[in-house]
Design a protein around this motif. Structure first.
Motif, PDB file in Angstrom:
ATOM      1  N   GLU A   1       2.133   1.841  -3.438  1.00 38.22           N
ATOM      2  CA  GLU A   1       1.298   2.406  -4.304  1.00 38.22           C
ATOM      3  C   GLU A   1       0.761   3.797  -3.780  1.00 38.22           C
ATOM      4  OE1 GLU A   1      -0.284   0.949  -6.794  1.00 38.22           O
ATOM      5  OE2 GLU A   1       1.247  -0.674  -6.706  1.00 38.22           O
ATOM      6  N   PHE A   2       1.053   3.999  -2.694  1.00 33.12           N
ATOM      7  CA  PHE A   2       0.572   5.488  -2.250  1.00 33.12           C
ATOM      8  C   PHE A   2       1.731   6.365  -2.798  1.00 33.12           C
ATOM      9  CE2 PHE A   2       2.020   8.820   0.763  1.00 33.12           C
ATOM     10  CZ  PHE A   2       1.098   9.664   0.841  1.00 33.12           C
ATOM     11  N   TYR A   3       3.079   6.178  -2.894  1.00 32.64           N
ATOM     12  CA  TYR A   3       4.248   6.746  -3.356  1.00 32.64           C
ATOM     13  C   TYR A   3       4.085   6.815  -4.816  1.00 32.64           C
ATOM     14  CZ  TYR A   3       6.315   6.847   1.393  1.00 32.64           C
ATOM     15  OH  TYR A   3       6.716   7.020   2.453  1.00 32.64           O
TER      16      TYR A   3
ATOM     17  N   SER B   1      -2.216  14.120  -1.215  1.00 27.86           N
ATOM     18  CA  SER B   1      -2.077  13.082  -0.371  1.00 27.86           C
ATOM     19  C   SER B   1      -3.341  12.146  -0.070  1.00 27.86           C
ATOM     20  CB  SER B   1      -1.426  13.733   1.001  1.00 27.86           C
ATOM     21  OG  SER B   1      -0.129  14.267   0.660  1.00 27.86           O
TER      22      SER B   1
ATOM     23  N   ALA C   1      -4.101  10.142  -2.969  1.00 26.14           N
ATOM     24  CA  ALA C   1      -3.172   9.127  -3.455  1.00 26.14           C
ATOM     25  C   ALA C   1      -3.223   7.940  -2.531  1.00 26.14           C
ATOM     26  CB  ALA C   1      -1.642   9.572  -2.984  1.00 26.14           C
ATOM     27  N   ILE C   2      -3.755   8.326  -1.104  1.00 28.47           N
ATOM     28  CA  ILE C   2      -4.326   7.144  -0.070  1.00 28.47           C
ATOM     29  C   ILE C   2      -5.472   6.461  -0.751  1.00 28.47           C
ATOM     30  CG2 ILE C   2      -5.252   6.867   2.157  1.00 28.47           C
ATOM     31  CD1 ILE C   2      -3.413   9.370   2.988  1.00 28.47           C
TER      32      ILE C   2
ATOM     33  N   ILE D   1       0.807  -1.191  -0.131  1.00 27.78           N
ATOM     34  CA  ILE D   1      -0.081  -0.008  -0.070  1.00 27.78           C
ATOM     35  C   ILE D   1       0.856   1.215   0.004  1.00 27.78           C
ATOM     36  CG2 ILE D   1      -1.601   1.293   1.414  1.00 27.78           C
ATOM     37  CD1 ILE D   1      -2.872  -1.486   2.237  1.00 27.78           C
ATOM     38  N   ARG D   2       2.052   1.057   0.775  1.00 26.47           N
ATOM     39  CA  ARG D   2       2.842   2.496   0.727  1.00 26.47           C
ATOM     40  C   ARG D   2       3.332   2.608  -0.387  1.00 26.47           C
ATOM     41  NH1 ARG D   2       6.339   0.537   4.686  1.00 26.47           N
ATOM     42  NH2 ARG D   2       4.616   1.065   6.216  1.00 26.47           N
TER      43      ARG D   2
ATOM     44  N   ALA E   1      -4.302   4.385  -3.551  1.00 27.61           N
ATOM     45  CA  ALA E   1      -3.476   3.107  -3.121  1.00 27.61           C
ATOM     46  C   ALA E   1      -4.249   1.989  -2.604  1.00 27.61           C
ATOM     47  CB  ALA E   1      -2.328   3.705  -2.153  1.00 27.61           C
TER      48      ALA E   1
END
Length: 113
Positions: free
Chosen positions: A12-14, A98, A101-102, A9-10, A105
């Protein structure tokens, strides 16, 4: 070692943050340039070093406001107000990126496990 769900998940977030920053980069970069230019104008008007003016621009624009540099002239104060508005918008855009993006993700990875 198999990557954990949260590390996926992290990652994918970035990736999503990078994607959305590329979309809004023209706006984002213009706002950063405005902070630098206003800071330089204020430093010129107030007789400060150029670096101090840029520093003041970012400290004011990001609404930190340490207070060690204080503009005295009316025009400098007006520019400082504009810096504050610009900084609030800059922060809001980054916060929106942000959050988006969360969402992206979590949706991409299938939610929580």
């Amino acid at each position: 070692m198999k990557p954990t769900h949260t590390s996926h998940i992290r990652r994918e977030f970035y990736k999503a943050v990078g994607y959305y920053l590329r979309i809004v980069w023209p706006i984002f970069s213009t706002m950063l340039v405005v902070i630098v230019i206003c800071g330089l104008i204020i430093s010129y008007l107030e007789g400060w070093d150029a670096f101090d003016g840029i520093y003041f621009g970012f400290v004011t624009g990001l609404t930190i406001g340490y207070g060690e540099l204080v503009p005295k002239l009316p025009m400098s104060r007006i520019l400082a107000i504009l810096l504050g508005f610009n900084g609030v918008l800059l922060t809001a855009i980054f916060a929106a990126i942000s959050v988006r993006a969360i969402e992206s993700a979590v949706r991409t990875t299938g939610g929580e496990k």
